[in-house]
Design a protein around this motif. Structure first.
Motif, PDB file in Angstrom:
ATOM      1  N   LEU A  84       0.826  -1.205   0.000  1.00  0.00           N
ATOM      2  CA  LEU A  84       0.000   0.000   0.000  1.00  0.00           C
ATOM      3  C   LEU A  84       0.863   1.259   0.000  1.00  0.00           C
ATOM      4  O   LEU A  84       1.938   1.298   0.625  1.00  0.00           O
ATOM      5  CB  LEU A  84      -0.939  -0.008   1.199  1.00  0.00           C
ATOM      6  N   GLN A  85       0.372   2.265  -0.707  1.00  0.00           N
ATOM      7  CA  GLN A  85       1.069   3.537  -0.844  1.00  0.00           C
ATOM      8  C   GLN A  85       0.158   4.663  -0.376  1.00  0.00           C
ATOM      9  O   GLN A  85      -1.071   4.508  -0.368  1.00  0.00           O
ATOM     10  CB  GLN A  85       1.457   3.743  -2.301  1.00  0.00           C
ATOM     11  N   PRO A  86       0.728   5.808  -0.005  1.00  0.00           N
ATOM     12  CA  PRO A  86      -0.122   6.922   0.435  1.00  0.00           C
ATOM     13  C   PRO A  86      -1.193   7.301  -0.595  1.00  0.00           C
ATOM     14  O   PRO A  86      -2.296   7.706  -0.202  1.00  0.00           O
ATOM     15  CB  PRO A  86       0.888   8.057   0.635  1.00  0.00           C
ATOM     16  N   ASP A  87      -0.920   7.152  -1.885  1.00  0.00           N
ATOM     17  CA  ASP A  87      -1.914   7.469  -2.917  1.00  0.00           C
ATOM     18  C   ASP A  87      -3.105   6.517  -2.899  1.00  0.00           C
ATOM     19  O   ASP A  87      -4.110   6.794  -3.554  1.00  0.00           O
ATOM     20  CB  ASP A  87      -1.268   7.431  -4.307  1.00  0.00           C
ATOM     21  N   ASP A  88      -3.012   5.433  -2.163  1.00  0.00           N
ATOM     22  CA  ASP A  88      -4.134   4.506  -2.040  1.00  0.00           C
ATOM     23  C   ASP A  88      -5.114   4.958  -0.964  1.00  0.00           C
ATOM     24  O   ASP A  88      -6.178   4.339  -0.796  1.00  0.00           O
ATOM     25  CB  ASP A  88      -3.629   3.102  -1.693  1.00  0.00           C
ATOM     26  N   THR A  89      -4.792   5.987  -0.235  1.00  0.00           N
ATOM     27  CA  THR A  89      -5.676   6.507   0.810  1.00  0.00           C
ATOM     28  C   THR A  89      -6.984   6.976   0.204  1.00  0.00           C
ATOM     29  O   THR A  89      -6.997   7.803  -0.708  1.00  0.00           O
ATOM     30  CB  THR A  89      -5.003   7.670   1.558  1.00  0.00           C
ATOM     31  N   ALA A  90      -8.086   6.427   0.695  1.00  0.00           N
ATOM     32  CA  ALA A  90      -9.412   6.745   0.152  1.00  0.00           C
ATOM     33  C   ALA A  90     -10.474   5.996   0.932  1.00  0.00           C
ATOM     34  O   ALA A  90     -10.163   5.099   1.725  1.00  0.00           O
ATOM     35  CB  ALA A  90      -9.495   6.349  -1.323  1.00  0.00           C
ATOM     36  N   MET A  91     -11.716   6.363   0.671  1.00  0.00           N
ATOM     37  CA  MET A  91     -12.849   5.557   1.125  1.00  0.00           C
ATOM     38  C   MET A  91     -13.085   4.509   0.044  1.00  0.00           C
ATOM     39  O   MET A  91     -13.189   4.863  -1.140  1.00  0.00           O
ATOM     40  CB  MET A  91     -14.089   6.426   1.300  1.00  0.00           C
ATOM     41  N   TYR A  92     -13.148   3.247   0.432  1.00  0.00           N
ATOM     42  CA  TYR A  92     -13.321   2.156  -0.512  1.00  0.00           C
ATOM     43  C   TYR A  92     -14.752   1.626  -0.440  1.00  0.00           C
ATOM     44  O   TYR A  92     -15.277   1.387   0.652  1.00  0.00           O
ATOM     45  CB  TYR A  92     -12.333   1.026  -0.202  1.00  0.00           C
ATOM     46  N   TYR A  93     -15.351   1.439  -1.618  1.00  0.00           N
ATOM     47  CA  TYR A  93     -16.742   1.015  -1.720  1.00  0.00           C
ATOM     48  C   TYR A  93     -16.854  -0.299  -2.487  1.00  0.00           C
ATOM     49  O   TYR A  93     -16.166  -0.511  -3.492  1.00  0.00           O
ATOM     50  CB  TYR A  93     -17.567   2.060  -2.462  1.00  0.00           C
ATOM     51  N   CYS A  94     -17.766  -1.118  -2.032  1.00  0.00           N
ATOM     52  CA  CYS A  94     -18.129  -2.351  -2.717  1.00  0.00           C
ATOM     53  C   CYS A  94     -19.383  -2.063  -3.552  1.00  0.00           C
ATOM     54  O   CYS A  94     -20.268  -1.324  -3.102  1.00  0.00           O
ATOM     55  CB  CYS A  94     -18.407  -3.415  -1.659  1.00  0.00           C
ATOM     56  N   ALA A  95     -19.460  -2.654  -4.745  1.00  0.00           N
ATOM     57  CA  ALA A  95     -20.625  -2.461  -5.602  1.00  0.00           C
ATOM     58  C   ALA A  95     -21.005  -3.778  -6.258  1.00  0.00           C
ATOM     59  O   ALA A  95     -20.146  -4.602  -6.560  1.00  0.00           O
ATOM     60  CB  ALA A  95     -20.330  -1.406  -6.663  1.00  0.00           C
ATOM     61  N   GLN A  96     -22.306  -3.941  -6.502  1.00  0.00           N
ATOM     62  CA  GLN A  96     -22.808  -5.189  -7.083  1.00  0.00           C
ATOM     63  C   GLN A  96     -23.911  -4.880  -8.085  1.00  0.00           C
ATOM     64  O   GLN A  96     -24.753  -4.016  -7.846  1.00  0.00           O
ATOM     65  CB  GLN A  96     -23.350  -6.104  -5.987  1.00  0.00           C
ATOM     66  N   ALA A  97     -23.905  -5.606  -9.192  1.00  0.00           N
ATOM     67  CA  ALA A  97     -24.956  -5.460 -10.191  1.00  0.00           C
ATOM     68  C   ALA A  97     -26.022  -6.523  -9.986  1.00  0.00           C
ATOM     69  O   ALA A  97     -25.745  -7.594  -9.454  1.00  0.00           O
ATOM     70  CB  ALA A  97     -24.365  -5.577 -11.594  1.00  0.00           C
ATOM     71  N   THR A 118     -15.547   1.883   3.461  1.00  0.00           N
ATOM     72  CA  THR A 118     -14.631   1.637   4.568  1.00  0.00           C
ATOM     73  C   THR A 118     -13.355   2.419   4.289  1.00  0.00           C
ATOM     74  O   THR A 118     -12.844   2.401   3.160  1.00  0.00           O
ATOM     75  CB  THR A 118     -14.360   0.118   4.740  1.00  0.00           C
ATOM     76  N   GLN A 119     -12.848   3.108   5.308  1.00  0.00           N
ATOM     77  CA  GLN A 119     -11.730   4.027   5.113  1.00  0.00           C
ATOM     78  C   GLN A 119     -10.399   3.301   5.154  1.00  0.00           C
ATOM     79  O   GLN A 119     -10.119   2.523   6.068  1.00  0.00           O
ATOM     80  CB  GLN A 119     -11.747   5.111   6.188  1.00  0.00           C
ATOM     81  N   VAL A 120      -9.575   3.580   4.165  1.00  0.00           N
ATOM     82  CA  VAL A 120      -8.202   3.086   4.128  1.00  0.00           C
ATOM     83  C   VAL A 120      -7.275   4.295   4.139  1.00  0.00           C
ATOM     84  O   VAL A 120      -7.391   5.170   3.290  1.00  0.00           O
ATOM     85  CB  VAL A 120      -7.941   2.239   2.868  1.00  0.00           C
ATOM     86  N   THR A 121      -6.397   4.341   5.118  1.00  0.00           N
ATOM     87  CA  THR A 121      -5.446   5.441   5.238  1.00  0.00           C
ATOM     88  C   THR A 121      -4.032   4.872   5.270  1.00  0.00           C
ATOM     89  O   THR A 121      -3.726   4.008   6.088  1.00  0.00           O
ATOM     90  CB  THR A 121      -5.702   6.271   6.508  1.00  0.00           C
TER      91      THR A 121
END
Length: 123
Positions: A84-97, A118-121
């Motif tokens: 993991l790198q600092p640029d990966d910091t974000a809120m991560y979302y799951c999606a389904q069709a 879910t937050q990844v920092t």
């Protein structure tokens, strides 16, 4: 249907995390799902997606570091994130069709169900 992600955390650069997302069972057999992320001030972007046949596609910057997968029963979606790198910091979302897909879906409007994130920092 509200999906629920888990596994986000604060980690140091180089670390690993695994995100999980139980699939909506009424459409789990179609297994057309994806992981998205949104960093502050940026648009939401697709990180990885998987189609009904198990084909996957990744954002260029995460190739070789992230792996999207489903358990054999297609009940839970995972995102294994390594190096993991600092640029990966974000809120991560799951999606389904709701329907099957031949080829991973890469547009937001192709997904019907979303989680709250879910937050990844990474520091």
């Amino acid at each position: 249907v509200q999906l629920v992600e888990s596994g986000g955390d604060s980690v140091e650069a180089g670390g690993s995390l695994r995100l999980s997302c139980p699939a909506s069972q009424d459409t789990a057999r179609w297994a057309c799902m994806g992981w998205w992320r949104q960093a502050p001030g940026k648009e939401r972007e697709v990180v990885a997606a998987i189609d009904t046949f198990g084909n996957t596609q990744y954002k260029e910057s995460v190739k070789g570091r992230f792996t999207i997968s489903l358990d054999n029963a297609k009940t839970t979606l995972y995102l294994q994130m390594n190096s993991l790198q600092p640029d990966d910091t974000a809120m991560y979302y799951c999606a389904q069709a709701r329907s099957a897909c031949a080829g991973p879906r890469l547009r937001e409007n192709e997904y019907d169900y979303w989680g709250q994130g879910t937050q990844v920092t990474v520091s």
